[in-house]
Motif scaffolding. Sequence first.
Motif, PDB file in Angstrom:
ATOM      1  N   VAL A 131      -6.527   7.427 -13.684  1.00 59.05           N
ATOM      2  CA  VAL A 131      -5.835   6.302 -14.311  1.00 59.05           C
ATOM      3  C   VAL A 131      -5.059   6.900 -15.481  1.00 59.05           C
ATOM      4  O   VAL A 131      -5.660   7.376 -16.449  1.00 59.05           O
ATOM      5  N   ASN A 165      -3.305   6.256 -10.237  1.00 61.94           N
ATOM      6  CA  ASN A 165      -2.969   4.904 -10.683  1.00 61.94           C
ATOM      7  C   ASN A 165      -2.330   5.025 -12.065  1.00 61.94           C
ATOM      8  O   ASN A 165      -2.968   5.520 -13.002  1.00 61.94           O
ATOM      9  N   ASN A 197      -0.030   4.465  -7.207  1.00 61.58           N
ATOM     10  CA  ASN A 197       0.035   3.040  -7.514  1.00 61.58           C
ATOM     11  C   ASN A 197       0.572   2.856  -8.924  1.00 61.58           C
ATOM     12  O   ASN A 197       0.039   3.433  -9.882  1.00 61.58           O
ATOM     13  N   ILE A 237      -6.610  -2.213 -11.542  1.00 60.41           N
ATOM     14  CA  ILE A 237      -6.309  -0.792 -11.717  1.00 60.41           C
ATOM     15  C   ILE A 237      -7.437   0.080 -11.182  1.00 60.41           C
ATOM     16  O   ILE A 237      -7.210   1.132 -10.594  1.00 60.41           O
ATOM     17  N   PRO A 261      -8.065   1.193  -6.373  1.00 55.67           N
ATOM     18  CA  PRO A 261      -6.807   1.617  -5.747  1.00 55.67           C
ATOM     19  C   PRO A 261      -6.693   1.086  -4.331  1.00 55.67           C
ATOM     20  O   PRO A 261      -7.697   0.890  -3.643  1.00 55.67           O
TER      21      PRO A 261
END
Length: 664
Positions: free
Chosen positions: A182, A206, A618, A629, A632
């Motif tokens: 992330v 992400n 993403n 979030i 995924p």
Amino acid sequence: MTFQNPAILYGLALAALPLIIHLINLRKYRKMYFSSLWFLKNIQYQTRRSRKIHEWIILLLRTLLIASLVMAFAGPIITTNTSKKSQALHLIVDNTLSMQGSNQKGNLFDQAKTKAYEVCDALETNQRVNIHFTAAANSQWELSPQQAKEVLSAAEPSHGARKINSIVKNIYEKSNIAPNLVILSDFQKNILQPDTIFRDSLLAINIVKYSNESQNISIDTMWFESPLQIPGQNAMLNILIRNHANDEINELPVKVEVNGELLSAGTVSIAPTAQKVYKTTAEIEDLGQLKITALIDDNPLTFDNKYYSGVNISSKVKIIETGAKPSPYLKALYDEPDFFEHEFLPADNIPLSEINKAQTIIVHQPVEISPGLGNAIAQAIPAGKNILIIPQVKENPAEINQLLETFRLPQIDKIIEDSTKIKEINVGHPLFNNAIEAFDEQMNLPAIENYYQLASENSYAPLIYNDLNQAILFHMKRGNGNVYMFTFDALNRQFATHALFVPLFYNAASIRNKNTIPSITSNEAGTVKLTGINKRGDSPIKIRHKKGEFIPYMYNNPNATMLAVRENQINKPGFYDIVLEDSVVNLLAVNHQKDESIMDFYGSETLLNQVFNYGLANNFDIDAAAEEILNPVEKLWRYFIIIALIMILSEIALIYFKEKSYKT
């Protein structure tokens, strides 16, 4: 399977269009028998049956084509829910200084920290999260959600720009589980570049991209017009200021401080995405260490609003004069106890310890220097000594050649007994800095009675020419030292009483190759070169700041002491003391990384399609929920596009082969 745009699924009703059109255009056949054509019945029946099969296949292909296109536009996704189960969660938080910028929602770093808090709150208490900051080498492994929030709370934007590439490679080296990344960042280009590591299909990426709307102005660098600064003279400062914005900057305030006190102030205007040099002067009045800081005022990105440099004139200039007898002109010139320590020593009574202490050695004829002393002086020159050789011109140059050979210098070829006059001066050389701004042929320059001619001038740089365009003063660079070779008697009354004598001998004795303080870049590895350091015993050299000190790796080369600073060992710009045995022997200027000032960012499309995994990453809106979030998804629209293409190609193939069969 779920859909990002479920409303588009109503378009599946369009898949019935091929069937409706087929039914409307359907022809009804009427049977007619002819006794003479009875044998055609079977042929007609077979043709009708094959045509029906062909039409129904095309109908099916067209129906699937429309359905596939509708499904693709509806955005089908599969929620894998891998981040909480089979993948290790890694939060990569951008705390580089560009995140001090802002957009319509406020400060970027505050937004990123808030989103990171939300992600931690969405985790279960027994889960583990790893946090990596892009500034410097700061990673925290296997934290509980609460511990992660405490780390995030203490984080602030910092100097340094560790690439996301290196962070991900480090994660791969230390993790046995496919990582789930992330990334919260404005994606400034200096912290990320396309990499094969992002092509791993097991890597879940992400991203939350924060739009940086701040413009920036930075001090790119600052330098002196001359690398040597001499007490009692003005030093010209050049400050390069860059406008990274798309708008013109008008009347930007610029200040220069020396040791914390305001030296000068002015303004500068800069065109969009351009740069300009701001010039000012600094007075060098005293011995010691001068901390010179250039400042501008540019909010909210203030990290590159200062640039640090300085001058170190750490001690008096010790001068040793040797010859047949002292020169009254040299004694009068160097009679400044605040700046010079001048001493005449006979050539047969010069201790080696005095050679080591001296910065400048002046040798004038007639003098006999022993080979041992000559070798000691020759070896001392590369360490940073200045040596001035001034002959008394005689008929036989053998004596001066013996001296030059002792010093390992080029020989004299012959004596020129004709009178001549100084005609031209190399005013660009530091020897004449602040003494002669421009050469004027109408200058009243002194005459020369006799002079020598060198056998070889290849290793010298000419400084003064006579009216026959022959050089009569030369400069040779040897290591960190300087050799000034006069081919005439510069201590005779005619020359020594001329106005040119004072700046020439003043600068020749004072010049060091460079007395601006060394400089490195924060968070980067760098090398600091120190000359004139008398290190004794095992006492280490330290680099000290108000928040602490450390001992850098040290090694010696033939002419200097070298200090090696490791990457991320100094992470804050400013002035640092170089300390030996609790005495500050020099200063170190540490400045910001220049590429941090460039406000150039990746766009979302570039990130998804060129940098990360060929578009399989993403991209989430800054308002996206943490739960979204953390989970995924796999996007399936490409597969439906492929199905649609297959349907089109299949129909083309069917029509082609059908027409070919009719012709045969």
